[in-house]
Write a protein that holds these residues in place. Structure first.
Motif, PDB file in Angstrom:
ATOM      1  N   VAL A  17       4.882  16.571  -5.266  1.00  0.00           N
ATOM      2  CA  VAL A  17       4.345  17.863  -5.150  1.00  0.00           C
ATOM      3  C   VAL A  17       2.850  17.531  -5.196  1.00  0.00           C
ATOM      4  O   VAL A  17       2.096  16.819  -5.941  1.00  0.00           O
ATOM      5  N   ASP A  18       2.206  18.028  -4.073  1.00  0.00           N
ATOM      6  CA  ASP A  18       0.728  17.995  -3.937  1.00  0.00           C
ATOM      7  C   ASP A  18       0.055  19.197  -4.533  1.00  0.00           C
ATOM      8  O   ASP A  18       0.096  20.226  -4.001  1.00  0.00           O
ATOM      9  N   TRP A  19      -0.305  19.218  -5.815  1.00  0.00           N
ATOM     10  CA  TRP A  19      -0.529  20.195  -6.598  1.00  0.00           C
ATOM     11  C   TRP A  19      -2.180  20.793  -6.165  1.00  0.00           C
ATOM     12  O   TRP A  19      -2.845  19.989  -5.784  1.00  0.00           O
ATOM     13  N   SER A  20      -2.231  21.938  -6.252  1.00  0.00           N
ATOM     14  CA  SER A  20      -3.702  22.550  -6.142  1.00  0.00           C
ATOM     15  C   SER A  20      -4.234  22.240  -7.519  1.00  0.00           C
ATOM     16  O   SER A  20      -3.900  21.626  -8.665  1.00  0.00           O
ATOM     17  N   ALA A  21      -5.715  22.300  -7.416  1.00  0.00           N
ATOM     18  CA  ALA A  21      -6.506  21.551  -8.569  1.00  0.00           C
ATOM     19  C   ALA A  21      -6.281  22.562 -10.028  1.00  0.00           C
ATOM     20  O   ALA A  21      -6.168  21.807 -10.958  1.00  0.00           O
ATOM     21  N   PRO A  22      -5.971  23.822  -9.904  1.00  0.00           N
ATOM     22  CA  PRO A  22      -5.789  24.488 -11.177  1.00  0.00           C
ATOM     23  C   PRO A  22      -4.673  23.862 -12.107  1.00  0.00           C
ATOM     24  O   PRO A  22      -4.600  24.195 -13.149  1.00  0.00           O
ATOM     25  N   MET A  23      -3.561  23.438 -11.304  1.00  0.00           N
ATOM     26  CA  MET A  23      -2.494  22.826 -12.099  1.00  0.00           C
ATOM     27  C   MET A  23      -2.586  21.903 -12.997  1.00  0.00           C
ATOM     28  O   MET A  23      -1.835  21.508 -13.848  1.00  0.00           O
ATOM     29  N   ALA A  24      -3.754  20.978 -12.918  1.00  0.00           N
ATOM     30  CA  ALA A  24      -3.942  20.102 -13.756  1.00  0.00           C
ATOM     31  C   ALA A  24      -3.980  20.388 -15.023  1.00  0.00           C
ATOM     32  O   ALA A  24      -3.731  19.529 -16.145  1.00  0.00           O
ATOM     33  N   LYS A  25      -4.236  21.734 -15.401  1.00  0.00           N
ATOM     34  CA  LYS A  25      -4.253  22.214 -16.829  1.00  0.00           C
ATOM     35  C   LYS A  25      -3.024  22.189 -17.652  1.00  0.00           C
ATOM     36  O   LYS A  25      -2.818  22.038 -18.792  1.00  0.00           O
ATOM     37  N   VAL A  26      -1.700  22.185 -16.645  1.00  0.00           N
ATOM     38  CA  VAL A  26      -0.584  21.979 -17.313  1.00  0.00           C
ATOM     39  C   VAL A  26       0.359  20.604 -17.222  1.00  0.00           C
ATOM     40  O   VAL A  26       1.289  20.735 -17.459  1.00  0.00           O
ATOM     41  N   LEU A  33      12.014  31.897  -7.494  1.00  0.00           N
ATOM     42  CA  LEU A  33      10.819  31.207  -6.988  1.00  0.00           C
ATOM     43  C   LEU A  33      11.062  30.078  -6.043  1.00  0.00           C
ATOM     44  O   LEU A  33      11.695  29.001  -6.788  1.00  0.00           O
ATOM     45  N   PRO A  34      10.814  29.790  -4.865  1.00  0.00           N
ATOM     46  CA  PRO A  34      10.693  28.391  -4.036  1.00  0.00           C
ATOM     47  C   PRO A  34       9.797  27.671  -4.541  1.00  0.00           C
ATOM     48  O   PRO A  34       8.554  27.871  -4.758  1.00  0.00           O
ATOM     49  N   ILE A  35      10.371  26.453  -4.823  1.00  0.00           N
ATOM     50  CA  ILE A  35       9.716  25.381  -5.152  1.00  0.00           C
ATOM     51  C   ILE A  35       9.361  24.342  -4.098  1.00  0.00           C
ATOM     52  O   ILE A  35      10.250  23.725  -3.606  1.00  0.00           O
ATOM     53  N   ARG A  36       8.094  24.401  -3.712  1.00  0.00           N
ATOM     54  CA  ARG A  36       7.728  23.550  -2.519  1.00  0.00           C
ATOM     55  C   ARG A  36       7.437  22.181  -3.120  1.00  0.00           C
ATOM     56  O   ARG A  36       6.853  22.011  -3.948  1.00  0.00           O
ATOM     57  N   HIS A  37       7.896  21.182  -2.353  1.00  0.00           N
ATOM     58  CA  HIS A  37       7.792  19.907  -2.623  1.00  0.00           C
ATOM     59  C   HIS A  37       7.269  19.004  -1.406  1.00  0.00           C
ATOM     60  O   HIS A  37       7.694  19.399  -0.301  1.00  0.00           O
ATOM     61  N   ALA A  38       7.155  17.877  -1.642  1.00  0.00           N
ATOM     62  CA  ALA A  38       6.865  16.793  -0.518  1.00  0.00           C
ATOM     63  C   ALA A  38       8.007  15.744  -0.443  1.00  0.00           C
ATOM     64  O   ALA A  38       7.920  14.460   0.051  1.00  0.00           O
ATOM     65  N   GLY A  39       9.096  16.128  -0.869  1.00  0.00           N
ATOM     66  CA  GLY A  39      10.542  15.072  -1.117  1.00  0.00           C
ATOM     67  C   GLY A  39      10.606  14.545  -2.323  1.00  0.00           C
ATOM     68  O   GLY A  39       9.712  14.438  -3.297  1.00  0.00           O
ATOM     69  N   PRO A  40      11.437  13.490  -2.647  1.00  0.00           N
ATOM     70  CA  PRO A  40      11.909  12.774  -3.528  1.00  0.00           C
ATOM     71  C   PRO A  40      11.021  11.605  -3.759  1.00  0.00           C
ATOM     72  O   PRO A  40      10.141  11.254  -3.023  1.00  0.00           O
ATOM     73  N   ARG A  41      10.584  11.339  -5.167  1.00  0.00           N
ATOM     74  CA  ARG A  41       9.789  10.169  -5.543  1.00  0.00           C
ATOM     75  C   ARG A  41      10.461   8.996  -4.666  1.00  0.00           C
ATOM     76  O   ARG A  41      11.673   8.792  -4.409  1.00  0.00           O
ATOM     77  N   PRO A  42       9.476   7.881  -4.684  1.00  0.00           N
ATOM     78  CA  PRO A  42       9.935   6.663  -3.945  1.00  0.00           C
ATOM     79  C   PRO A  42      11.180   6.061  -4.734  1.00  0.00           C
ATOM     80  O   PRO A  42      11.525   6.170  -5.862  1.00  0.00           O
ATOM     81  N   LEU A  43      12.301   5.162  -3.833  1.00  0.00           N
ATOM     82  CA  LEU A  43      13.439   4.662  -4.215  1.00  0.00           C
ATOM     83  C   LEU A  43      13.209   4.127  -5.780  1.00  0.00           C
ATOM     84  O   LEU A  43      14.087   4.048  -6.339  1.00  0.00           O
ATOM     85  N   ASP A  44      12.337   3.189  -5.752  1.00  0.00           N
ATOM     86  CA  ASP A  44      12.088   2.397  -7.088  1.00  0.00           C
ATOM     87  C   ASP A  44      11.959   3.062  -8.261  1.00  0.00           C
ATOM     88  O   ASP A  44      12.004   2.597  -9.346  1.00  0.00           O
ATOM     89  N   GLU A  45      11.495   4.349  -7.984  1.00  0.00           N
ATOM     90  CA  GLU A  45      11.287   5.356  -9.080  1.00  0.00           C
ATOM     91  C   GLU A  45      12.653   6.146  -9.746  1.00  0.00           C
ATOM     92  O   GLU A  45      12.454   6.726 -10.610  1.00  0.00           O
TER      93      GLU A  45
END
Length: 401
Positions: free
Chosen positions: A200-209, A321-333
Motif C-alpha cells: 500500500v502506498d500510504w499517505s503521510a498521515p498514516m505513519a502515526k498508526v 470499506l474498499p481497501i486500495r492496494h498495489a498488489g501482493p508483496r514480493p514472492l520471497d516475502e
C-alpha cells in the motif's frame, strides 16, 4: 566422488523429513540431503509465533480448503490428515491443544522441541543427514550435488524431492529446482505468492498508526463470504492472518472490502451518526459516536474519502470499506507459494512420469491453502504418501529408474 544409497531424500523440511521417516520405518537405508546448514529452517521460523500444526475440523470442510487441488490431495489427507498429525506429534511426546478456532498447537508453542524429538527418532531409524548439499540435477541416473567438499554424485534406488516452494529463499525455499525440472520436461505452473501481505502506498498521515493492529473487523474479497481476521498496518502495507486468508482472490483481482464494525448493523451505525455533532469535526464525530480506535479511524480517512455526508451512506461505507492496494508483496516475502509441479506430471504415487523412482512432496506440487494448519498438514501428508510409495519400491527390488 560417487556413492550409492537405497533411498535419497532431498530437502529437510516437513515434507522431506516425513518422507524420510516413512522410508526409515520400512527398513530402507535413507540419506537426507539439505542445502542449508541445518534442517527445517522454515519450519522453525513458522513456529516462532506458535506452531500451528493442523486444524480440528470436519474432514470434508478441511479438504475443501485446498480448492481445485482437493481431489488430488484427498487420499493423502485421508491417510495422514489432522487426526494422524495429532497422533504423530503426541507420539513424539509433544502434548497438543486446540484453540477456539480449531487451530492445533503444541503446548510448548514452539517448533524446536518437536523438531528435536523428530530428528532423534529419525536418527534411531538410521537416517543419515548431510547439510550444505545443494541439489544440482542429474547426470544420467546419478543425482548431482554441490557440497563444501566439491561436487558429489549419488546413485539412489529411490529419490524423494521435497525442495519447498519459492518463498523465504534465505531459509532454503528458493525455487531453483524449477529450472532443472523444466529442462527435464516436467510441466510446471508459474509460481505466485500465497499467504502474503499487500503493498500500500500510504499517505503521510498514516505513519502515526504504523505497527498498530486492526482488530474486530471482517474482510471479504470478490463475492466470497465475510470472515473475521486481524491484520497490522505497516509502513510497507497490510500484513497478518486476515489479509493472508484472502491472498488468492485478491491476487486474482477481486476487490477487497473491510467491514469495520461487523457486530453493528448499518441501521445502528446510521442512528449513532445521526446524533448532533455540534462543532466537532467529522473525524471526532466518528471517533466519539462509534468508538472507533485510531487504527480503524485512520483506515476510514485513508480509504473512505470523500466521505458521504448522509449518515446512512456513511454507515454503508464503514460496512464495506474498499481497501486500495498495489498488489501482493514480493514472492520471497510470502509465507507460501502457489504454482509448482503440475498434478499431471506425477502419478497417483507422486512419482514423476518423466523420471521413474523419483517422487515429489510438499510445496513443490501445485497446491495452495491458507495458513491455519492447512499448509503443514498437506506437507506432512504428501511427504508420508511419497515416502511410503518410495519405500514400497525400495523393498520390492531396490532398483532405480
Amino acid at each position: 566422488m560417487n556413492e550409492a544409497v537405497e533411498a535419497l531424500v532431498i530437502g529437510a523440511g516437513p515434507a522431506g523429513l516425513m518422507a524420510a521417516e516413512a522410508l526409515g520405518a520400512a527398513g530402507c537405508k535413507v540419506l537426507v540431503a539439505e542445502a542449508r546448514p541445518s534442517p527445517a529452517r522454515k519450519f522453525l521460523m513458522a513456529g516462532k509465533s506458535g506452531l500451528n500444526l493442523t486444524r480440528a475440523q470436519p474432514f470434508e470442510e478441511f479438504v475443501a480448503t485446498y480448492a481445485e487441488a482437493a481431489p488430488s490431495l484427498r487420499p493423502m489427507l485421508a491417510a495422514f490428515g489432522p487426526e494422524q498429525v495429532r497422533a504423530w506429534a503426541e507420539g513424539l511426546d509433544q502434548p497438543l491443544f486446540a484453540g477456539s478456532t480449531g487451530r492445533v498447537f503444541p503446548k510448548a508453542m514452539k517448533a524446536s522441541p518437536l523438531l528435536r524429538a523428530w530428528l532423534r527418532r529419525l536418527g534411531g531409524q538410521g537416517v543419515q543427514m548431510r547439510t550444505r548439499w545443494r541439489w544440482m540435477g542429474w547426470d544420467g541416473t546419478a543425482v548431482l550435488f554441490d557440497t563444501p567438499q566439491g561436487a558429489r554424485r549419488v546413485q539412489a534406488g529411490v529419490t524423494v524431492l521435497a525442495l519447498g516452494g519459492a518463498s523465504w529463499a534465505r531459509l532454503g525455499s528458493d525455487g531453483h529446482w524449477a529450472g532443472v525440472l523444466a529442462a527435464a520436461g516436467v510441466p510446471l505452473a508459474p509460481f505466485q505468492p500465497a499467504n502474503v501481505g499487500l503493498r500500500v502506498d500510504w499517505s503521510a498521515p498514516m505513519a502515526k498508526v504504523f505497527g498498530q493492529p486492526v482488530k474486530g473487523v471482517a474482510l471479504r474479497a470478490g463475492g466470497g463470504a465475510w470472515h473475521r481476521g486481524e491484520f497490522v498496518i505497516s509502513a510497507r502495507g497490510l500484513e497478518g492472518g486476515g489479509i493472508y486468508a484472502l491472498s488468492r482472490p485478491v491476487r486474482e483481482g477481486a476487490l477487497l472490502l473491510a467491514d469495520l464494525m461487523p457486530d453493528w448493523s448499518t441501521d445502528k451505525i446510521a442512528a449513532r451518526l445521526s446524533r448532533p455533532r455540534g462543532k466537532a469535526s467529522l473525524t471526532n464525530h466518528l471517533r466519539k459516536a462509534l468508538r472507533l480506535d485510531p487504527a480503524r479511524l485512520a483506515l476510514v480517512m485513508e480509504f473512505g474519502r470523500p466521505l458521504p455526508e448522509g449518515p446512512v451512506d456513511l454507515a454503508a461505507r464503514l460496512k464495506a470499506l474498499p481497501i486500495r492496494h498495489a498488489g501482493p508483496r514480493p514472492l520471497d516475502e510470502a509465507i507460501s507459494t502457489a504454482g509448482g509441479v503440475r498434478w499431471d506430471a506425477v502419478d497417483d504415487a507422486l512419482m514423476l512420469r518423466e523420471r521413474p523412482a523419483t517422487y515429489l512432496a510438499g510445496e513443490m506440487l501445485d497446491w495452495e491453502a491458507p495458513t491455519g494448519g492447512y499448509l503443514l498438514t498437506a506437507c506432512f501428508a504428501t511427504g508420508q504418501w511419497a515416502g511410503r510409495a518410495a519405500a514400497a519400491r525400495c523393498r520390492a527390488g531396490r532398483v532405480g529408474g
